[in-house]
Design a protein around this motif. Structure first.
Motif, mmCIF file in Angstrom:
data_model
loop_
_atom_site.group_PDB
_atom_site.id
_atom_site.type_symbol
_atom_site.label_atom_id
_atom_site.label_comp_id
_atom_site.label_asym_id
_atom_site.label_seq_id
_atom_site.Cartn_x
_atom_site.Cartn_y
_atom_site.Cartn_z
ATOM 1 N N GLN A 108 24.035 -26.544 7.709
ATOM 2 C CA GLN A 108 23.910 -26.750 9.155
ATOM 3 C C GLN A 108 24.961 -25.911 9.873
ATOM 4 O O GLN A 108 26.138 -25.970 9.520
ATOM 5 N N GLU A 109 24.535 -25.139 10.833
ATOM 6 C CA GLU A 109 25.460 -24.440 11.725
ATOM 7 C C GLU A 109 24.637 -23.814 12.847
ATOM 8 O O GLU A 109 23.486 -23.438 12.637
ATOM 9 N N PRO A 110 25.193 -23.708 14.044
ATOM 10 C CA PRO A 110 24.460 -23.034 15.120
ATOM 11 C C PRO A 110 24.142 -21.601 14.716
ATOM 12 O O PRO A 110 24.991 -20.883 14.186
ATOM 13 N N SER A 111 22.904 -21.207 14.942
ATOM 14 C CA SER A 111 22.462 -19.864 14.581
ATOM 15 C C SER A 111 21.629 -19.305 15.732
ATOM 16 O O SER A 111 20.407 -19.281 15.675
ATOM 17 N N PRO A 112 22.301 -18.862 16.799
ATOM 18 C CA PRO A 112 21.571 -18.422 17.993
ATOM 19 C C PRO A 112 20.942 -17.042 17.829
ATOM 20 O O PRO A 112 21.448 -16.190 17.110
ATOM 21 N N THR A 113 19.826 -16.849 18.495
ATOM 22 C CA THR A 113 19.198 -15.532 18.578
ATOM 23 C C THR A 113 19.846 -14.758 19.723
ATOM 24 O O THR A 113 20.574 -15.338 20.547
ATOM 25 N N PRO A 114 19.595 -13.450 19.817
ATOM 26 C CA PRO A 114 20.064 -12.702 20.988
ATOM 27 C C PRO A 114 19.495 -13.225 22.306
ATOM 28 O O PRO A 114 20.060 -12.965 23.368
ATOM 29 N N ASP A 115 18.387 -13.974 22.223
ATOM 30 C CA ASP A 115 17.748 -14.558 23.416
ATOM 31 C C ASP A 115 18.031 -16.054 23.517
ATOM 32 O O ASP A 115 17.197 -16.823 24.004
ATOM 33 N N ASP A 116 19.217 -16.457 23.106
ATOM 34 C CA ASP A 116 19.539 -17.879 23.051
ATOM 35 C C ASP A 116 19.379 -18.565 24.401
ATOM 36 O O ASP A 116 18.849 -19.681 24.480
ATOM 37 N N HIS A 117 19.824 -17.933 25.477
ATOM 38 C CA HIS A 117 19.728 -18.562 26.805
ATOM 39 C C HIS A 117 18.273 -18.761 27.221
ATOM 40 O O HIS A 117 17.929 -19.762 27.852
ATOM 41 N N ALA A 169 18.786 -24.371 13.245
ATOM 42 C CA ALA A 169 19.726 -24.267 12.131
ATOM 43 C C ALA A 169 20.865 -25.266 12.250
ATOM 44 O O ALA A 169 21.423 -25.696 11.235
ATOM 45 N N SER A 170 21.219 -25.662 13.459
ATOM 46 C CA SER A 170 22.287 -26.651 13.617
ATOM 47 C C SER A 170 21.791 -28.048 13.269
ATOM 48 O O SER A 170 22.586 -28.966 13.070
ATOM 49 N N TRP A 171 20.485 -28.228 13.167
ATOM 50 C CA TRP A 171 19.878 -29.505 12.755
ATOM 51 C C TRP A 171 19.733 -29.527 11.233
ATOM 52 O O TRP A 171 20.331 -30.326 10.550
#
Length: 610
Positions: A391-400, A439-441
């Protein structure tokens, strides 16, 4: 545990919720559950007060499909039941002269149904476990199936009643009934609907989809494409029924000239695929709402979980970035599917291959895959980047952008962002307003969301539409009311950001042109007609269009807060080399590549010197 008529409304002690009686009257439940632990202490971990007058007939335990982890090995093997009407005086259910011992579970995957010796009326219930799995501890998931009794003195029942005015087919549909319902919708709205299939399941059932558009069967230049997918897990049936209700609703409201729906249908090409895993659904349908388990019907017929059966493109991208794209560069979009995945020997479901072909054929802009067992919207990435973490935050370049898309659904759902509601299981998603980075879940390699983002233009999210994967038929009207506005609002988000057409100087659309946004390390490409759609939040962006053989073009594009994508067209001129090649081809001469010509001239000069 179940108090009530078989097939009637239920209440789970793990997930307490309101049910609907067959008469349409809301039943406001209250349950008092007390478990006797080994130390003799009382635990209220699994329940809280629910109240309703009930005619009790049967017991069901447990529904392991709704536990947050399939790896738990805790269950009760026998128990007693006590009932009360005032929560002070308790009567033990008897079988003749002695207390009745109810049989619990022998293993965690198979629910056990017990009937009460005689029907009973009660407001409260207490469960007393007598024995449990030797290597585990006490854990129970009980359901109450009950027939509601009228209570004319209860004002709150009438005041809080959930009703729907939509004249829709609120029932569970097996494969044949689903196909028939699609046909009925198509006959009602032949001018805006089309039925087609994207392939077949392992058992040969066609994967039917319904297209809803003012010009069904064709892609209109400038009109974005949207899809809903449901039923990847065959036993998560609520999404399937919601999509069937949605297609009925869109047809009816279009005929009624609902301005909002008319605009949506005429400006969007909508595709609805209600059952991606019909083989699995048919298995779950046989067990029904009461006897469905965590695994029954979840996988395809050949035992594959479609939800994580797509190629893992994340690893290809991240490893290339870590090597600084040496020895070769991996693009930040349209990443090719590995050859091993395309081989016949690869463990890939035919349903997965059908979805991939579908998504490669149609230029989808936005999509939602409906799942069950939770109330949350999950956005990519679904896979962690760190190998040693789960588990860990895994943001895309378009996270917002993804956060906004997720919130647009969650915030308009009747329960997802309600701080007063009870969590479905153990996860509390309220801190992020009913949304979560996948991914954070929990990490998932090869998810549809990640694949869609890295291989196509489509922004895909997973929408978990209800705590109960297989709610009773009587609960479908309420679930529809919970999700109806969200389903429509999410579709409308396909019109956010910028759109346009990339053309050459003759006005012809340029396919496969790359659209880049400064500061966002993820590009998209134009469709076959040169049109494109780029989802963006409000703001000012520097956008570049480029294509092979053409000089790139850059301009500023403003995205406002009002609904509707900003038009941002590009006209590209051919490069000098492309013009030379075009002229030579026109006159029947083969174009000469410059490097080859230079080598030829060098050889001629050497011979002259010699």
């Amino acid at each position: 545990m179940t108090l009530g008529c078989l097939g009637g409304p239920r209440v789970d002690t793990g997930v307490l919720k309101s049910g609907r009686g067959g008469t349409g009257q809301l039943v406001r439940w209250q349950l008092l559950l007390a478990l006797r632990l080994k130390e003799g202490a009382l635990s209220r971990e699994c329940g809280q007060p629910l109240e309703a007058s009930r005619r009790c007939t049967a017991l069901l335990t447990p529904r392991s499909q709704d536990f947050s982890s399939p790896e738990w090995s805790d269950w009760v093997t026998s128990y007693k039941v006590m009932v009360s009407n005032d929560s002070h005086t308790w009567v033990t259910v008897k079988n003749g002269s002695g207390d009745m011992i109810f049989e619990g579970n022998s293993e965690k995957e198979i629910p056990v149904l017990n009937e009460l010796p005689i029907p009973m009326v009660a407001r409260y219930i207490r469960i007393n476990p007598r024995s449990w799995f030797d290597n585990g501890s006490i854990c129970m998931r009980m359901e109450i199936l009950g027939c509601p009794l009228p209570d004319p003195n209860n004002y709150y029942h009438r005041r809080n009643e959930m009703t729907t005015t939509d004249d829709l087919d609120f029932k569970h549909h097996n494969y044949k009934e689903m196909r028939q319902l699609m046909k009925v919708v198509n006959e009602m709205c032949p001018n805006i609907t089309r039925i087609y299939n994207i392939g077949k399941s392992h058992q040969g059932l066609k994967l039917y989809a319904v297209e809803i558009s003012d010009h069904p069967g064709e892609h209109e230049v400038g009109e974005p494409e949207f899809h809903y997918i449901a039923g990847a897990h065959g036993n998560e049936v609520l999404g399937r029924e919601l999509t069937l209700l949605l297609m009925q609703f869109l047809c009816q409201e279009y005929l009624a000239r609902n301005a909002r729906i008319v605009r949506l249908v005429e400006e969007t090409r909508i595709h609805i695929l209600p059952s991606l895993n019909p083989d699995g659904y048919e298995k779950a349908y046989e067990g029904g709402s009461e006897l469905g388990g965590w695994s029954l019907g979840r996988w395809t017929h050949d035992g594959i979980d479609i939800n994580n059966n797509f190629p893992d493109l994340n690893t290809l991208l991240w490893e290339a970035e870590d090597r600084q794209n040496i020895p070769r560069k991996v693009p930040n979009h349209y990443i090719a599917i590995p050859e091993w995945f395309l081989s016949e020997n690869a463990t890939v479901a035919v349903e997965t291959r059908a979805v991939i072909a579908w998504m490669e054929k149609i230029p989808f802009v936005l999509g939602g895959n409906l799942q069950g067992g939770e109330l949350v919207v999950a956005y990519p990435y679904d896979m962690v980047r760190s190998l040693w973490k789960t588990q860990e935050p895994s943001p895309t370049p378009d996270d917002h952008v993804f956060r906004w898309l997720a919130y647009s659904y969650a915030s308009t759902h009747r329960l997802m962002t309600d701080a007063r509601r009870r969590v479905c299981h153990t996860e509390d998603f309220q801190k992020e307003d009913g949304t979560v980075n996948g991914a954070s879940w929990h990490t998932v390699a090869g998810s549809l969301n990640d694949f869609s983002y890295l291989h196509t233009n489509c922004f895909e999210l997973s929408i978990y539409v209800g705590c109960d994967k297989y709610p009773h038929e009587s609960e479908l009207p309420e679930e529809w009311e919970n999700n109806r506005e969200s389903l429509i609002v999410f579709m409308e988000q396909v019109h956010r950001g910028i759109k346009g057409v990339v053309r050459d100087f003759h006005g012809k659309g340029i396919p496969n042109a790359i659209i880049s946004v400064e500061g966002v390390n993820h590009d998209i490409r134009t469709a076959s007609d040169g049109d494109y759609w780029r989802l963006l939040n409000p703001g000012e962006y520097v956008v570049t269009a480029k294509a092979e053989g053409f000089t790139s073009s850059t301009k500023n594009c403003m995205v406002g807060y009002d609904m509707g994508a900003t038009q941002c067209d590009f006209t590209l001129s051919k490069t000098n080399l492309a013009r030379i090649r075009e002229i030579m081809e026109k006159f029947g001469k083969q174009p000469i590549s410059l490097p080859a010509r230079r080598l030829k001239l060098r050889g001629r000069k050497r011979r002259q010197r010699g």
